[in-house]
Design an enzyme around this catalytic site. Structure first.
Site, PDB file in Angstrom:
ATOM      1  N   LYS A 214       0.684  -1.007  -0.458  1.00 10.19           N
ATOM      2  CA  LYS A 214       0.373   0.194  -0.203  1.00 10.19           C
ATOM      3  C   LYS A 214       0.779   1.309  -0.152  1.00 10.19           C
ATOM      4  CE  LYS A 214      -4.220   2.227   2.035  1.00 10.19           C
ATOM      5  NZ  LYS A 214      -5.349   1.782   3.591  1.00 10.19           N
ATOM      6  N   ASP A 308     -12.191   5.563  12.044  1.00  9.32           N
ATOM      7  CA  ASP A 308     -12.338   5.619  11.255  1.00  9.32           C
ATOM      8  C   ASP A 308     -13.597   4.061  10.502  1.00  9.32           C
ATOM      9  OD1 ASP A 308     -13.599   6.960   8.506  1.00  9.32           O
ATOM     10  OD2 ASP A 308     -12.409   6.221   7.750  1.00  9.32           O
TER      11      ASP A 308
END
Length: 497
Positions: A214, A308
């Site tokens: 990532k 989140d």
């Protein structure tokens, strides 16, 4: 009948240099006089009737998520997760959610099952091996499975903090593309991209395994954020999280495109993708929520908050495991101001108001996801800069939900605007969900027996031909016997409650 166990995943990292013995769980069924032995190298070990446990015991006496065993090189703990029939340690009933020390010679009884425990040292070296050599010092490219090495994230953040103040303007396509090599990682194919960067399936050429690479795009606030010691400490703590329901972070580094993170590669789909095909049936939605709650329980115990939670950050693996993604690291290295972390549809009121955030903020996000999986709608109307939860007297509409009354009441509390009205943390949220699942399982069993009784009352024997009629009669008699046995089992089960 005891199903063959599956070796547990790591949830706590042993101190470097310590050697954790193998933990052995022996399961005996006193009714069938059968027994099986399971060996676990990593903690914790969850067990229960649900096949997604690390150790599954397929019996109605055992709750879906019955207990938790945690161990390290020093001690082992057993916790009953609020099961229906409870757990008896050495003849004494255990209180639910209260860890008890266990060791060799101790016995946990659950109906006809007896669980005993033992520690087993690592296998001896082969003959002629002599004294094992001193372990080599860890290298930057070691990349061993498990949490990233302590200090690695801080070093990365300090490097970026002292980099150029302007953000790089080069095109990522010149650096990150299938076939490119970044350190020891060879990028295979792009699997996704989003606000924080781009994700590739990659091959770790040193360890010969596939990973998720990532690349994270540093934001305009990064230079300030990287210098904050508080964020560095939090990022290090998040990097050490290791739990079956939290995606594992293997490594971190920098390249020409900026910082990158190496995660375990997952197969399956996000909860967001699953929800595009429609609402989840109640049992499936509850199961997903419970596994997310296990992750929150573990993180909140380490005083870490996700901030989140949303369907895009929950991954449904092909084997049935649920993984929580992006537990803080991406936000520390990402593009948004630390004060703005969150996604409007799942943000608690304190996030909208830039107020203090804690474990109850995560409970709100988890509850909002559960509400949406059941109803196909959000609990409150939301725009990019406003949410209905901010209105005075806001309360989610739960009457139309296809869920037991206890879950509706729990959602009203967990989605309350006032944090004090919500479950205190992931542990409390998990306990409430497990209790609802246990009651639902009991109701399903009773309904199954009633349906069987109704079927027998109508006498659905085969009537075509004498032989088939006799066969149908024998089948009906067998069904009666099975129903009687089931009723006796239910009576014994309820008597244990």
């Amino acid at each position: 009948m005891v199903r063959e166990g599956v070796e547990g995943r790591s949830a706590t990292q042993a101190p470097q240099g310590d050697e954790v013995d193998l933990f052995v769980v022996r399961v005996e069924n006193t009714e069938t006089r059968s027994n099986a032995e399971y060996t676990f190298a990593r903690s914790p070990v969850r067990f229960g009737r649900n096949s997604r446990n690390d150790l599954s015991i397929a019996s109605p006496v055992v709750s879906a998520w019955h207990g938790l065993i945690e161990f390290d090189a020093i001690e082992a703990l057993y916790t009953d997760l609020g099961s229906t029939n409870g757990s008896i340690l050495n003849g004494s009933d255990l209180l639910p959610h209260q860890p008890a020390v266990i060791g060799p010679g101790d016995e946990v009884a659950i109906g006809p099952f007896r669980l005993t425990f033992a520690l087993r040292g690592p296998p001896p070296p082969p003959d002629g091996a002599g004294v094992p050599p001193e372990p080599a010092p860890p290298s930057e490219e070691a990349g061993e499975p498990g949490p990233v090495r302590p200090g690695r994230i801080t070093v990365l953040m300090q490097q970026l903090a002292h980099g150029p103040a302007e953000e790089p303007d080069h095109d990522w396509r010149d650096v990150l593309f299938p076939g490119a090599t970044i350190g020891r990682f060879e990028l295979v194919r792009e699997v996704g991209r989003g606000e924080f960067g781009i994700v590739f399936e990659a091959k770790d050429r040193q360890l010969g395994r596939l990973v998720a690479f990532k690349a994270v795009r540093p934001g305009r606030h990064s230079q300030v954020m990287y210098r904050q010691e508080r964020l560095q400490r939090e990022a290090e703590a998040v990097a050490q999280l290791a739990h079956p329901n939290i995606v594992s972070l293997y490594d971190a580094g920098t390249c020409k495109s900026g910082p990158y993170l190496i995660f375990e590669l997952l197969r399956g789909e996000t909860l967001q993708a699953r929800m595009r095909r429609g609402r989840l049936p109640f049992p499936e939605a509850l199961e997903v929520a419970i596994q997310v709650a296990f992750a929150l329980d573990h993180a909140h115990a380490a005083t870490l908050v996700h901030r989140d939670l949303k369907p895009a950050n929950v991954f449904l693996c092909t084997g049935g495991r649920v993984k929580v993604l992006d537990f803080g690291i991406s936000h520390v290295l990402g593009a948004r101001d630390a004060r703005a972390v969150g996604t409007p549809a799942y943000m608690a009121p304190e996030q909208w108001r830039d107020g203090p955030q804690d474990s109850r903020t995560d409970v709100y996000g988890a509850a909002a996801m559960l509400y949406e999986t059941l109803s196909g709608q959000l609990p409150y109307r939301v725009t990019a800069d406003w949410s209905g939860v901010l209105e005075p007297g806001a309360k989610p509409q739960v009457d139309a939900l296809d869920a037991p009354p206890a879950l509706r009441e729990l959602l009203v509390a967990a989605l309350a605007a006032e944090p004090d009205r919500r479950p205190a943390d992931g542990h409390a949220w998990l306990g409430a969900l497990l209790a609802i699942q246990r009651d639902f399982d009991n109701t399903q069993l009773v309904e199954l027996l009633l349906d069987k009784d109704e079927e027998l009352r109508h006498g659905r024997a085969v009537e075509s031909g004498g032989g088939r009629a006799r066969l149908g009669k024998r089948a009906a008699l067998a069904g009666v016997a099975a129903a009687l046995l089931a009723a006796l089992a239910l009576a014994a089960w309820l008597a244990l409650r």
